[in-house]
Design a protein around this motif. Structure first.
Motif, PDB file in Angstrom:
ATOM      1  N   LEU A  99      24.020  34.190   9.594  1.00  0.00           N
ATOM      2  CA  LEU A  99      24.455  34.610  10.920  1.00  0.00           C
ATOM      3  C   LEU A  99      25.275  33.517  11.579  1.00  0.00           C
ATOM      4  CD1 LEU A  99      23.984  37.077  12.839  1.00  0.00           C
ATOM      5  CD2 LEU A  99      22.523  35.555  14.131  1.00  0.00           C
ATOM      6  N   LEU A 151      32.255  44.174  16.989  1.00  0.00           N
ATOM      7  CA  LEU A 151      32.517  42.787  16.628  1.00  0.00           C
ATOM      8  C   LEU A 151      34.003  42.581  16.342  1.00  0.00           C
ATOM      9  CD1 LEU A 151      30.990  40.152  16.165  1.00  0.00           C
ATOM     10  CD2 LEU A 151      30.894  40.717  13.744  1.00  0.00           C
ATOM     11  N   LEU A 197      28.600  33.445  10.039  1.00  0.00           N
ATOM     12  CA  LEU A 197      29.410  34.567  10.493  1.00  0.00           C
ATOM     13  C   LEU A 197      30.055  34.254  11.836  1.00  0.00           C
ATOM     14  CD1 LEU A 197      30.285  37.607  10.452  1.00  0.00           C
ATOM     15  CD2 LEU A 197      28.152  38.108  11.621  1.00  0.00           C
ATOM     16  N   PHE A 198      29.259  33.949  12.857  1.00  0.00           N
ATOM     17  CA  PHE A 198      29.816  33.737  14.178  1.00  0.00           C
ATOM     18  C   PHE A 198      30.725  32.522  14.221  1.00  0.00           C
ATOM     19  CE2 PHE A 198      28.656  36.923  16.987  1.00  0.00           C
ATOM     20  CZ  PHE A 198      27.405  37.398  16.672  1.00  0.00           C
ATOM     21  N   MET A 243      37.083  40.171  18.364  1.00  0.00           N
ATOM     22  CA  MET A 243      37.712  39.078  17.640  1.00  0.00           C
ATOM     23  C   MET A 243      39.216  39.066  17.824  1.00  0.00           C
ATOM     24  SD  MET A 243      35.556  37.201  16.291  1.00  0.00           S
ATOM     25  CE  MET A 243      33.943  37.361  16.998  1.00  0.00           C
ATOM     26  N   PRO A 257      18.898  34.102   6.342  1.00  0.00           N
ATOM     27  CA  PRO A 257      19.520  35.004   7.320  1.00  0.00           C
ATOM     28  C   PRO A 257      20.096  34.240   8.517  1.00  0.00           C
ATOM     29  CG  PRO A 257      17.331  35.796   6.741  1.00  0.00           C
ATOM     30  CD  PRO A 257      17.455  34.452   6.143  1.00  0.00           C
ATOM     31  N   ALA A 258      19.349  33.241   8.994  1.00  0.00           N
ATOM     32  CA  ALA A 258      19.847  32.464  10.126  1.00  0.00           C
ATOM     33  C   ALA A 258      21.115  31.729   9.749  1.00  0.00           C
ATOM     34  CB  ALA A 258      18.778  31.483  10.593  1.00  0.00           C
ATOM     35  N   VAL A 290      17.734  36.868  14.946  1.00  0.00           N
ATOM     36  CA  VAL A 290      18.271  36.293  13.728  1.00  0.00           C
ATOM     37  C   VAL A 290      17.893  37.103  12.517  1.00  0.00           C
ATOM     38  CG1 VAL A 290      18.094  34.323  12.237  1.00  0.00           C
ATOM     39  CG2 VAL A 290      18.321  33.998  14.679  1.00  0.00           C
ATOM     40  N   LYS A 291      16.700  37.655  12.513  1.00  0.00           N
ATOM     41  CA  LYS A 291      16.289  38.413  11.345  1.00  0.00           C
ATOM     42  C   LYS A 291      17.018  39.733  11.273  1.00  0.00           C
ATOM     43  CE  LYS A 291      11.621  38.152  10.900  1.00  0.00           C
ATOM     44  NZ  LYS A 291      10.299  37.876  11.466  1.00  0.00           N
TER      45      LYS A 291
END
Lengths: 419, 267, 291
Positions: free
Chosen positions: C211, B102, C214-215, B106, C207-208, B265-266
């Motif tokens: 995330l 990641l 984050l992105f 970036m 969590p969604a 997602v989890k």
């Protein structure tokens, strides 16, 4: 992934490789030249024919590769490619303000043999000649030129203003006659166009920007010039939108009949005379006004240069190509088919140009007076911070004196001059 | 929330998103000389004709489809086994690898353009489409890795164990059992990588020089002249050029959503 | 196959991806880091080692701190707005019933449009005096692009327009992962819709959300196209983000060492942000019961 999907993806990969790969000869023959240029217009045929006639005459092969039209991207590509060795291209185009820096970097071949400086000064216009001849050596050959012009509405303005005071008066008169119309639109966005407008104002106020190799930005004339630009916006003589305007924004405003005066390059003329244009037939062109009389416009345009890394045999061939492309005949082709103003003085008297591109032929007195922006290797380095300071002053963020002081400090730091 | 309430909420969003797009589509039929007016006096197809003239745009669309498809395929081919390994085979430092990947993605592209140019030139991949696919795939690899690792992690552990008990090798279990179930997640990752590669401009402009190899962003960037910014032609060209991608997205959108659901997602 | 040989196979499967990353991405990254320690201006033929000189110069550079502030402001505001706007949209997409496929496809298009095209579109719409927005709201108040302190918000608007669909998709996926029975049971027990949302949906959606944050923050911090097209960083550098400052330093000013240093600093900030969100995500994962 299902087997079929995987096969498909492998196939796609193979296809991509197959389609994209090509064989490259290890060394390019001296008879094959690569020319990187910006596309000149929608119809590539006249230019291709120009190149083809060269190929026929000399038996050499010329490969045409396009550069993007954005100046930044083109500059980036040139710097990347030349910095990586400069063997990827032979002949390429340069904006007028890049010649000094790339010559100093040693990436441009010395063309003084094929194009002696004296002959360049004699045959080409004064402005571009000054930009390409440095230290009495020729580093590039002018291809086509541009100059900053004052466009005005002939139905609202009986005579083009020659001084700043006359401009202000003419704007007020025009606004009285056509209420709601904006006065003077120009380019005030934070980019090189703003620098052009600033230098034109500087010269109009009788100032100079260069002292030897050193940029002088913090002079009384400069402060007056920047103050004048700022007041145009503050006093309402120019609409607020000029602070974000580039060439096209100004052109659209003027073309739509929403402004009485515009500062722009010659490219706008054919668009303004388009049958669908609301101001068709109501536009005149004049030199930019100055403090005491007409002032020179900024010089724009592009030159042709040869990579210094090209081996001597290819360099000679490249020089012939450059001579061909900058010949009087080529100048005429570019003027007639692509609307590019010739860099050769004689081309303006060419009967073909007079007949088929009368507007361009008539630009000679204006183009002759065009002045290049400061010709110093430090110009590009300082240009970025200069644009920021000019923009800050024009938008009212900072006073002109302070902005110019900061710009001067930056320029000095770059040039390594202790204050 | 009832469906009716949902649509009531959705309408302002649709207006916000679609009205500018509608204006963009309208602009493509607008004569350039009248752009400063509030509305055009007549509609014209000359912008589309100009956009398609010479076949350059069509060729660019073909090149972009090729490059984006190959990038997605390559990224998935590299990321899926790696994600499976991190998620199910207990590779040590898997999370560190993901985090490092990641981080690498970036990095500002502008700083990497010059070193990559030199490197590609050294291996003679300059001005070739594979020379573009390789950087694209590697810079989108982390995103694919992240999504796919989450996808595989969310699959029930029993699935893998049962396949192994049935006599599959780990790779066999991966190919025959896990991949098909994880297809939505794979489709998601593929779509994201595809769109990224489709819209990428900087590398495409730096590494490609021949007109025949241009991709869509490069073709769009070459419209107009030094000062000319023919927005109407650009609008026509973008509308034309965006249709294939929208088609791909529409085809995949159902899978995308259920794919993101499947546990990407989890994590 | 033992667990050990499984791990070895796993390592072998990871190697291709790692190799490609290292080869293509790591190399330029290290080259830039090395370049940032030099003063390199090819145009002037200057190339010498200066250690941390570039970084010291940046620390004293007001324009750098301004760019950092612009970037942080842009990131914070746009990500927050995108999240706030995306949540109701995600809920609407989730409950839309018939026509939800078309709705989702329609909503995706702004995201697919190339950023440069979207930015030019909005530049035209927001043009002072002439743009559609200025005509609908006459009086100059809408001339945001021309006002030094406000122009950045135009860029935020474009970014929000373009990426809210993406965030909504991520949240929608999170919503669809929540089991139906929980909500139903709560409603049977008499809880209102709002209560269900607050106590059940929202926590499970964490969590969604993280995330997406984050992105999105990693991407927003590197904003470039939108600002470049709208204002080129002006007026007077007031909209200039770090990536644009790096671009100008590298390409217009040709000062490679300095530009590399700015790029590296941007990168380190992005890494810091990523680590912050990642640890928030990680805590979340530890708090939930393992599968």
């Amino acid at each position: 992934m299902t087997p079929s999907l995987r096969a498909l993806s492998l196939l796609a990969l193979a296809a991509a490789f197959g389609a994209g790969c090509r064989t490259r000869e290890d060394t390019r023959a001296a008879s094959r030249l690569i020319l990187r240029y910006q596309p000149l217009g929608p119809d590539p045929a006249p230019f291709r024919e120009l190149v083809a006639s060269f190929e026929r005459e000399t038996g050499m092969e010329v490969e045409l590769q396009a550069l993007p039209n954005g100046a930044d991207l083109a500059h980036q590509l040139l710097v990347t490619s030349l910095g990586a060795g400069g063997e990827d291209m032979d002949v390429f185009v340069l904006d007028v303000v890049w010649v000094a820096e790339l010559a100093r970097a040693g990436w441009l071949a010395d063309l003084s043999d094929a194009f002696p400086p004296a002959r360049v000064r004699e045959e080409f216009l004064a402005g571009p000649a000054a930009a390409v001849v440095q230290g009495d050596r020729t580093f590039a050959v002018p291809w086509y030129v541009d100059v900053g012009l004052l466009y005005y509405r002939t139905d609202l303005v009986p005579e083009p203003p020659r001084t700043y005071a006359a401009l202000a008066a003419a704007i007020r008169a025009a606004q009285a006659e056509a209420p709601g119309i904006a006065g003077y639109v120009w380019q005030g966005r934070q980019y090189e166009g703003l620098s052009c407008n600033f230098f034109e104002a500087l010269w109009g106020h009788g100032g100079e920007a260069l002292e030897g190799d050193r940029l002088r930005l913090d002079t009384p004339a400069a402060r007056a010039a920047l103050g004048w630009l700022r007041e145009l916006v503050a006093d309402g003589l120019s609409p607020r939108s000029v602070v974000t305007a580039a060439e096209e924004d100004a052109r659209r405003a003027f073309q739509e009949g929403r402004a009485a005066f515009m500062r722009n390059w010659p490219y706008a003329w054919p668009l303004l005379q388009d049958p669908a244009s609301p101001v068709r037939g109501k536009v005149g062109v004049a030199p930019l006004p100055g403090e005491t009389g007409p002032a020179p416009g900024a010089l724009g345009g592009w030159q042709l240069a040869i990579s210094s890394r090209a081996p001597p045999a290819r360099r000679a061939a490249a020089a012939r190509l450059v001579a061909h492309l900058t010949s009087a005949g080529a100048n005429a082709v570019l003027a007639i088919h692509y609307g590019r103003n010739p860099a050769r003085r004689a081309a303006y008297d060419d009967p073909r140009v007079r007949a088929e591109a009368p507007f361009i032929a008539g630009l000679l007195p204006l183009v002759e007076r065009a002045r290049p922006r400061p010709v110093t290797p430090y110009y590009m380095l300082a240009a970025d911070s200069l644009q920021g300071e000019l923009s800050a002053a024009v938008s009212g963020l900072r006073l002109p004196a302070e902005a110019l002081g900061r710009a001067q400090a930056q320029a000095d730091a770059i040039a390594g001059v202790a204050r | 929330m009832s469906p009716r309430a949902a649509w009531t909420v959705a309408v302002p969003y649709l207006a916000f998103f679609l009205l500018p797009l509608g204006w963009l589509a309208l602009t493509s039929f607008w004569p350039d000389a009248e752009l400063a007016r509030p509305l055009p006096s007549h509609l014209t197809l000359e912008n589309h004709a100009a956009a398609l003239a010479g076949g350059g745009l069509a060729r660019a669309v073909a090149n972009s489809l090729l490059v984006s498809g190959a990038t997605a395929a390559l990224a998935l081919a590299l990321a899926a086994p790696a994600a499976f390994a991190v998620a199910r085979l207990g590779v040590r430092g898997g999370r560190a690898l993901l985090a490092a990947a990641l981080a690498i993605s970036m990095f500002p592209p502008i700083a990497t353009a010059a070193p990559l140019y030199v490197a590609l030139r050294a291996v003679r991949l300059l001005d070739t489409l594979p020379g573009l696919v390789l950087p694209y795939a590697s810079f989108s690899l982390p995103l694919a890795l992240w999504l796919l690792t989450g996808t595989f992690r969310a699959l029930p552990a029993e699935l893998y164990r049962a396949a192994r008990v049935d006599g599959c090798t780990p790779l066999g279990a991966f190919r025959r059992v896990l991949l098909p179930v994880a297809a939505p997640g794979v489709a998601t990752a593929g779509l994201l990588v595809f769109v990224f590669a489709w819209n990428e401009l900087l590398y495409a402009v730096t590494f490609l020089t021949s007109p025949a190899r241009r991709t869509v962003p490069v073709a769009l960037a070459l419209f107009g002249g030094e000062f000319r910014d023919p927005f109407v032609v650009l609008a026509a060209a973008s509308t034309i050029a965006t249709i294939p991608v929208v088609a791909v997205a529409v085809l995949f959108q159902r899978r995308v959503v259920s794919g993101l659901t499947a546990g990407a997602v989890k994590g | 196959m033992t667990a050990r040989s499984e791990r070895r196979l796993g390592a072998a499967l990871v190697v291709p991806a790692g190799a490609v990353l290292a080869l293509v991405a790591l190399g330029p990254l290290l080259a830039t880091a090395w370049l940032s320690l030099r003063h390199r201006v090819p145009v002037l033929g200057e190339d010498r080692f200066v250690g941390l000189g570039n970084y010291r110069g940046l620390a004293a550079d007001a324009r750098f701190w301004g760019a950092l502030a612009n970037t942080a402001y842009f990131t914070g505001l746009s990500v927050a707005l995108e999240l706030l706007l995306a949540l109701p949209l995600a809920l609407a997409l989730h409950h839309a019933g018939r026509g939800r496929g078309a709705l989702r496809a329609a909503v995706l298009v702004p995201w697919i449009l190339p950023t440069v095209v979207a930015a030019k579109l909005w530049a035209l719409l927001l043009q002072p005096d002439l743009g559609l927005v200025a005509r609908l709201w006459p009086g100059g108040a809408a001339a945001v692009l021309a006002r030094p302190m406000l122009a950045l918000h135009a860029a935020i608007l474009v970014d929000v327009w373009k990426t809210t669909p993406f965030v909504a998709l991520l949240l929608l996926a999170g919503l669809q992962a929540i089991p139906e029975d929980l909500a139903r049971a709560a409603r049977v027990d008499g809880a209102s819709g709002g209560r269900v949302f607050r106590s059940i949906t929202l926590p499970l959606l964490r969590p969604a959300i993280l995330l997406a944050l984050l992105f999105r923050s990693l991407d927003a911090f590197r904003v470039f196209d939108v600002v470049f097209v709208l204002t080129e960083g002006g007026p007077g550098h007031t909209t200039e983000p770090l990536s644009l400052y790096a671009y100008k330093t590298l390409l217009r000013a040709g000062s490679f060492g300095r530009g590399a240093a700015i790029s590296l600093v941007t990168f380190l900030c992005v890494v810091a942000i990523g680590l912050a969100w990642l640890s928030a995500l990680g805590e979340r994962r530890h708090a939930e019961a393992p599968p």
